[in-house]
Design a protein around this motif. Structure first.
Motif, PDB file in Angstrom:
ATOM      1  N   ASP A  10      -8.612  -1.537  -0.775  1.00 22.75           N
ATOM      2  CA  ASP A  10      -7.835  -2.513  -1.520  1.00 22.75           C
ATOM      3  C   ASP A  10      -8.767  -3.608  -2.028  1.00 22.75           C
ATOM      4  O   ASP A  10      -9.417  -4.301  -1.253  1.00 22.75           O
ATOM      5  N   ARG A  34      -4.542   8.467   3.679  1.00 23.95           N
ATOM      6  CA  ARG A  34      -5.120   7.241   3.111  1.00 23.95           C
ATOM      7  C   ARG A  34      -4.448   6.004   3.686  1.00 23.95           C
ATOM      8  O   ARG A  34      -5.113   5.002   3.985  1.00 23.95           O
ATOM      9  N   ARG A  82      -6.838  -2.664   8.277  1.00 26.39           N
ATOM     10  CA  ARG A  82      -6.151  -3.964   8.292  1.00 26.39           C
ATOM     11  C   ARG A  82      -5.898  -4.450   9.722  1.00 26.39           C
ATOM     12  O   ARG A  82      -6.009  -5.649  10.009  1.00 26.39           O
ATOM     13  N   GLU A 135      -6.090   2.879   5.753  1.00 26.53           N
ATOM     14  CA  GLU A 135      -5.915   1.516   5.261  1.00 26.53           C
ATOM     15  C   GLU A 135      -5.287   0.608   6.312  1.00 26.53           C
ATOM     16  O   GLU A 135      -5.747  -0.517   6.547  1.00 26.53           O
ATOM     17  N   ALA A 152       0.833  -1.202   0.000  1.00 27.83           N
ATOM     18  CA  ALA A 152       0.000   0.000   0.000  1.00 27.83           C
ATOM     19  C   ALA A 152       0.869   1.252   0.000  1.00 27.83           C
ATOM     20  O   ALA A 152       0.556   2.238  -0.675  1.00 27.83           O
ATOM     21  N   ALA A 210     -12.907  -1.057   2.840  1.00 29.33           N
ATOM     22  CA  ALA A 210     -11.514  -1.226   2.432  1.00 29.33           C
ATOM     23  C   ALA A 210     -11.268  -0.642   1.049  1.00 29.33           C
ATOM     24  O   ALA A 210     -12.087  -0.770   0.144  1.00 29.33           O
TER      25      ALA A 210
END
Length: 283
Positions: free
Chosen positions: A191, A143, A151, A147, A15, A189
Motif C-alpha cells: 500500500d 495478498r 499492518r 497485507e 484493502a 508494504a
C-alpha cells in the motif's frame, strides 16, 4: 507528539475492497462481497455486483451460514445451490435469496491462526465456482493475508515506539532497531499510503536518536557522490535503486554510505540523513 496505532493504520476494509474490485476485473465474477471478522463474528460490509442491500451490515457468527463455517474452520468452502445445501445452516436464507444467489465460494483470510476476513464469490445460477475463478479469489486472499500481517507488525512496532517516547523504557539502540525495521516494513508494504506513513514514522524515530547540532558547528565535508547517495536515501530509495539512478554498483553505494556515516557520526543510513539535514546539507 505520539502517533497512535489507530491513526497510523488504514482500514483493512479498504484493502479488502480493492481486492474485490481486482477479482471482478480479472475473473468477471458476477457478485463479490466480504467483510472483516471481529471476535469471531463476520460483518459483511464490502460489495461488488450486488443489486440489493439485503446483505449489507449482516453479522455472521462463527459456524452459521457458509461464512461462519469458514470462519470456524479457517478453510475455503463452497456450495453449488445455497438454497438446498445440507452442509451449512440456513440462518441467512432471506437476504441471500433476495439477492438471487445460488452458487457461492467463501474463502477466509487467516493471519496468525485467526480468521480476519472472508471473501465471497457468487453467481445467480448453478454454475460451480472453481478453476481459474477460484485461483483468482485465493490469490486475493493471499495478498490480503500478507497485507494484514504487515499492518499488524507495524502496529506492534508503533506501540513499542509509543512506549519508548512516553516512558523512556527502550534504549537508543532499540529505537534504532525499530527505525530500521519500520523502513524494512515500508519496503515490503503493498500500500503506497502505508509506505509513506511508515517512512515518516521511521524518520521521526531517527530524529529522536540523532545527535543535536550545535549552532556554529562546521558541517562535515561530503564528497559530491556521498551527497548524491544521501539525497536518494532521503527519498526512500533502496541501495539498488540508488545504484540504478547513479549508474554505479550497489557495493559502491554501500561504500559511499559508510564513509558519509563516519563523517556524520551516524549509526544508520537514515540517521545520517537526519544529521545531514540538521547541518543543512540536505533539503
Amino acid at each position: 507528539m505520539i502517533v497512535s496505532s489507530a491513526l497510523l493504520r488504514p482500514r483493512d476494509t479498504d484493502a479488502l475492497r480493492a481486492e474485490l474490485r481486482q477479482v471482478a476485473a480479472v475473473a468477471g465474477v458476477p457478485i463479490l462481497f466480504g467483510g472483516e471478522v471481529h471476535d469471531g463474528t463476520l460483518l459483511l460490509s464490502e460489495f461488488v455486483g450486488t443489486s440489493t442491500n439485503s446483505l449489507r451490515g449482516i453479522a455472521v457468527p462463527a459456524k452459521t451460514g457458509l461464512g461462519g463455517r469458514v470462519v470456524d474452520s479457517m478453510r475455503p468452502a463452497s456450495v453449488e445451490d445455497y438454497r438446498s445445501a445440507s452442509t451449512i445452516t440456513h440462518h441467512f436464507d432471506g437476504p441471500v435469496g433476495a439477492e438471487g444467489i445460488r452458487s457461492i465460494l467463501a474463502v477466509p483470510v487467516v493471519v496468525d491462526g485467526k480468521a480476519r476476513a472472508v471473501l465471497y464469490a457468487a453467481t445467480r445460477d448453478f454454475s460451480p465456482i472453481g478453476g481459474r475463478t477460484a485461483d483468482v479469489v485465493l490469490g486475493a486472499t493471499r495478498r490480503l493475508t500478507t497485507e494484514i500481517a504487515i499492518r499488524d507488525e507495524v502496529d506492534r512496532r508503533t506501540r513499542m515506539w509509543d512506549a519508548a517516547t512516553t516512558s523512556g523504557a527502550l534504549v537508543v539502540n532499540q529505537l534504532r532497531s525499530i527505525e530500521a525495521e519500520l523502513h524494512d516494513l515500508a519496503a515490503a508494504a503493498g500500500d503506497a499510503e502505508l509506505q509513506t506513513r511508515l517512512q515518516t514514522i521511521a524518520s521521526r524515530v531517527a530524529d529522536l536518536v540523532a545527535p543535536d547540532v550545535e549552532p556554529g558547528d562546521p558541517p562535515p565535508k561530503l564528497t559530491p557522490r556521498e551527497h548524491d547517495v544521501l539525497s536518494y536515501v532521503a527519498l526512500g530509495c533502496t541501495n539498488h535503486e540508488v545504484a540504478q539512478r547513479l549508474s554505479i554498483g550497489p557495493e559502491t553505494v554501500k561504500s559511499y554510505l559508510r564513509t558519509a556515516m563516519v563523517k556524520l557520526d551516524a549509526r544508520s543510513r537514515f540517521e545520517a540523513v537526519v544529521i545531514a539535514r540538521k547541518h543543512g546539507l540536505l533539503a
